[in-house]
Design an enzyme around this catalytic site. Structure first.
Site, PDB file in Angstrom:
ATOM      1  N   CYS A 176     -64.376  82.480  55.925  1.00 48.25           N
ATOM      2  CA  CYS A 176     -65.238  81.416  55.396  1.00 48.25           C
ATOM      3  C   CYS A 176     -64.774  80.856  54.058  1.00 48.25           C
ATOM      4  O   CYS A 176     -64.436  79.677  53.962  1.00 48.25           O
ATOM      5  CB  CYS A 176     -66.667  81.932  55.268  1.00 48.25           C
ATOM      6  SG  CYS A 176     -67.440  82.293  56.852  1.00 48.25           S
ATOM      7  N   ASP A 216     -68.008  80.912  76.782  1.00 44.29           N
ATOM      8  CA  ASP A 216     -66.734  80.836  76.078  1.00 44.29           C
ATOM      9  C   ASP A 216     -65.652  80.574  77.111  1.00 44.29           C
ATOM     10  O   ASP A 216     -65.699  81.123  78.220  1.00 44.29           O
ATOM     11  CB  ASP A 216     -66.455  82.155  75.336  1.00 44.29           C
ATOM     12  CG  ASP A 216     -65.426  82.006  74.236  1.00 44.29           C
ATOM     13  OD1 ASP A 216     -64.262  81.660  74.554  1.00 44.29           O
ATOM     14  OD2 ASP A 216     -65.767  82.222  73.065  1.00 44.29           O
ATOM     15  N   ASN A 225     -70.823  78.194  49.821  1.00 44.35           N
ATOM     16  CA  ASN A 225     -69.650  79.067  49.829  1.00 44.35           C
ATOM     17  C   ASN A 225     -68.711  78.767  48.676  1.00 44.35           C
ATOM     18  O   ASN A 225     -68.118  79.675  48.080  1.00 44.35           O
ATOM     19  CB  ASN A 225     -68.910  78.939  51.160  1.00 44.35           C
ATOM     20  CG  ASN A 225     -69.541  79.781  52.260  1.00 44.35           C
ATOM     21  OD1 ASN A 225     -70.483  80.523  52.009  1.00 44.35           O
ATOM     22  ND2 ASN A 225     -69.050  79.658  53.464  1.00 44.35           N
TER      23      ASN A 225
END
Length: 448
Positions: free
Chosen positions: A279, A30, A227
Site C-alpha cells: 500500500c 477470481d 496512506n
C-alpha cells in the site's frame, strides 16, 4: 443481500469473508482458477490471523462461495465489489488494466440494477472511468440497465485485516446516488451498529462506527491522502532519528515526548528502516504522480519517498562501520515480511537489505516465522534458516528487520554462544540496549 466480490487478494478475500460472516450470501470470484480451487479446498493463500477459520466457517454454512465465473457472479448479485490490483507502473501511475477488464466484463454481464462498489485503491476519476466503460459495454439488445458506482475504499492493515474489517475506524461511501448510499449503509449496518456475534481476541465493541458520505472523487482521495500522511509520519521520524544519531540524542525519548501531544499522537512514530508492503509505496507514488499530472507538484511526498528509500540502507552503513569489509562475513537477518503478522514481502526493506549484503559478498542467512521461501525479488543465494538460532550460527552480525513477537523473547545468552562476532543492528529498536550491552554485544539501534 447477494454480493459478488471480484478479486480474492487481501482486500477481496477479507471483504468477502466479513460480509458473509454478518449474514450475506457472498460469491468471491477470481480469474485465477488455481487460487479458486485452493480456496474451495479450505486453503487460504495469504496469512492473516483468523482468516482461514472464517473462510471454513462460512463456506460450510453456504454463505461464502468461490468461483472463477465472474460473469455469473455479476448476474446473480445485487452489489458487485471490485477488489483487483492496481500495481504501479514505472512512472508511479497506477496500472488500471485490471479495473478496465473488470468494468468491461460487468458491462457485458449486467442484467438489472446493480451497485458497483470499488474497493481497489485507485486514482482520482476512476469511478467516472468505470461508469463510462460499463455503459460502453452494455450489449443486451436495446436494454441499458441502470447501475450506480460507489467509491468505498478499504482501510485494512496487513496483519490486522480481519480485525479492521469488523471494527473499522470509519466507513467511506463516495456516491451521489441516494439509492446506492442507503443500500450500502444497510449492508454495513451490522458493522456500523456493531450488531453481530463474532468477536476477535482482544477486540471489543466500540460503539457506532462513523460513516462519511461524500462524492466519489473525495472518497478516492481520502484513501490516498490517509496512506500518504502515515508514510510521511514514518519518514519524518526516521529523519529525526538520523539527526539524533548525529547529535547524541535518544529517538525513543524524543518520539515519546512528541507523541504525548494529542495533536501529534504516538502512532506511526516509531523510528526504523522504513515502510514497505503493497500500500504505502504505490499509494504515495500514485498520489505524487496525480499531483504532477494536475499541475500541483507534491514536494513533501517526493521527499517522503526519498527518505524511505535511503533509510533501509542505513543498515548497510552501520554494518560497514561494525565489520569493515563485508566480503566473506556471515550475516543473520531476522524478519523477511515487511511487517509482523503477515507473509507479504512486497517492497520489504528486508529484501533490499539482503540483496545489498549479498552484492557486497556476504553470506546471508534469513529467518522469518511465516515466510519460508525466497521471494521472487530476493537473490536466491540467501539461505533460508529454520530457526533464528540457525540463522545466527557463526554469524558476525545479527540484523533485526521485522519486529515479530517471537524476536522479543530471543535467548541472547544462547545467541552469544553461537555467533562468531557479537554485533547487533536492531532495525526496529525492540531490544533493551543496556541489557544487550551488558551481555557483551556491540549493539546499535536506529536513532540512539
Amino acid at each position: 443481500m447477494k454480493i459478488c466480490v471480484i478479486g480474492t487478494g487481501y482486500v477481496g478475500l477479507v471483504t468477502g469473508v466479513c460480509l458473509a460472516e454478518i449474514g450475506n450470501r457472498v460469491l468471491c470470484v477470481d480469474k485465477n482458477k488455481e487460487k479458486i480451487d485452493m480456496l474451495k479446498n479450505g486453503k487460504v493463500p495469504i496469512f492473516e490471523e483468523g482468516l482461514e477459520e472464517l473462510v471454513k466457517k462460512n463456506t460450510d454454512s453456504g454463505n461464502l462461495i468461490f468461483d472463477d465465473d465472474t460473469a455469473c457472479g455479476v448476474r446473480e448479485s445485487d452489489i458487485v465489489f471490485i477488489s483487483v490490483g492496481t500495481p504501479p507502473l514505472p512512472s508511479g501511475r497506477p496500472d488500471l488494466s485490471a479495473i478496465d477488464e473488470v468494468a468491461t466484463l460487468i458491462g457485458k454481464s449486467i442484467n438489472g440494477y446493480k451497485i458497483i462498489s470499488n474497493k481497489s485503491t485507485v486514482p482520482i476519476g476512476t469511478a467516472k472511468r468505470i461508469r463510462k466503460i460499463i455503459k460502453e459495454n452494455q450489449n443486451d439488445g436495446n436494454n441499458e440497465y441502470e447501475f450506480d458506482i460507489v467509491s468505498n475504499p478499504e482501510f485494512l492493515k496487513e496483519g490486522e485485516a480481519v480485525r479492521d474489517a469488523f471494527f473499522p475506524e470509519r466507513i467511506v461511501i463516495g456516491s451521489r446516488s441516494k439509492r446506492a448510499i442507503e443500500t450500502m449503509i444497510e449492508l454495513y449496518r451490522p458493522i456500523i451498529e456493531q450488531d453481530f456475534d463474532y468477536a476477535l481476541n482482544n477486540s471489543h465493541k466500540k460503539g457506532k462506527i462513523p460513516i462519511i458520505v461524500t462524492d466519489s472523487t473525495s472518497s478516492e482521495l481520502i484513501k490516498y491522502a490517509s496512506n500518504a500522511f502515515l508514510a510521511t509520519k514514518i519518514s519524518f521520524v526516521n529523519e529525526i532519528a538520523n539527526i539524533c544519531e548525529r547529535v547524541g540524542a535518544n529517538i525513543l525519548d524524543v518520539t515519546y515526548g512528541m507523541g504525548l501531544d494529542n495533536r501529534i499522537g504516538s502512532r506511526f512514530m516509531k523510528a526504523g528502516i522504513g515502510w514497505g508492503g503493497s500500500c504505502f509505496p504505490k499509494d504515495v507514488r500514485a498520489l505524487s504522480y496525480t499531483a504532477e499530472e494536475y499541475g500541483s507538484p507534491a514536494n513533501v511526498l517526493n521527499a517522503v519517498i526519498q527518505v524511505n528509500n535511503q533509510q533501509r540502507f542505513k543498515v548497510i552503513q552501520k554494518a560497514v562501520n561494525m565489520l569493515g569489509i563485508i566480503d566473506d562475513k556471515i550475516i543473520g537477518v531476522l524478519g523477511l515480511s515487511f511487517k509482523p503478522n503477515t507473509d507479504d514481502t512486497r517492497e520489504s526493506p528486508s529484501v533490499a537489505i539482503v540483496n545489498k549484503f549479498l552484492e557486497l559478498g556476504a553470506e546471508v542467512r534469513v529467518y522469518d516465522p511465516v515466510v519460508k521461501k525466497c521471494p521472487e525479488d530476493m537473490d536466491r543465494s540467501a539461505v533460508m534458516a529454520s530457526t533464528p538460532y540457525k540463522a545466527l550460527e557463526g554469524a558476525h552480525l545479527m540484523v533485526l528487520v521485522t519486529e515479530w513477537e517471537e524476536f522479543y523473547n530471543l535467548d541472547f545468552k544462547k545467541i552469544k554462544s553461537l555467533m562468531a562476532g557479537l554485533n547487533i543492528i536492531d532495525g526496529r529498536n525492540i531490544f533493551d540496549r543496556e541489557e544487550i550491552a551488558e551481555l557483551g554485544f556491540n549493539y546499535t539501534g536506529i536513532g540512539y
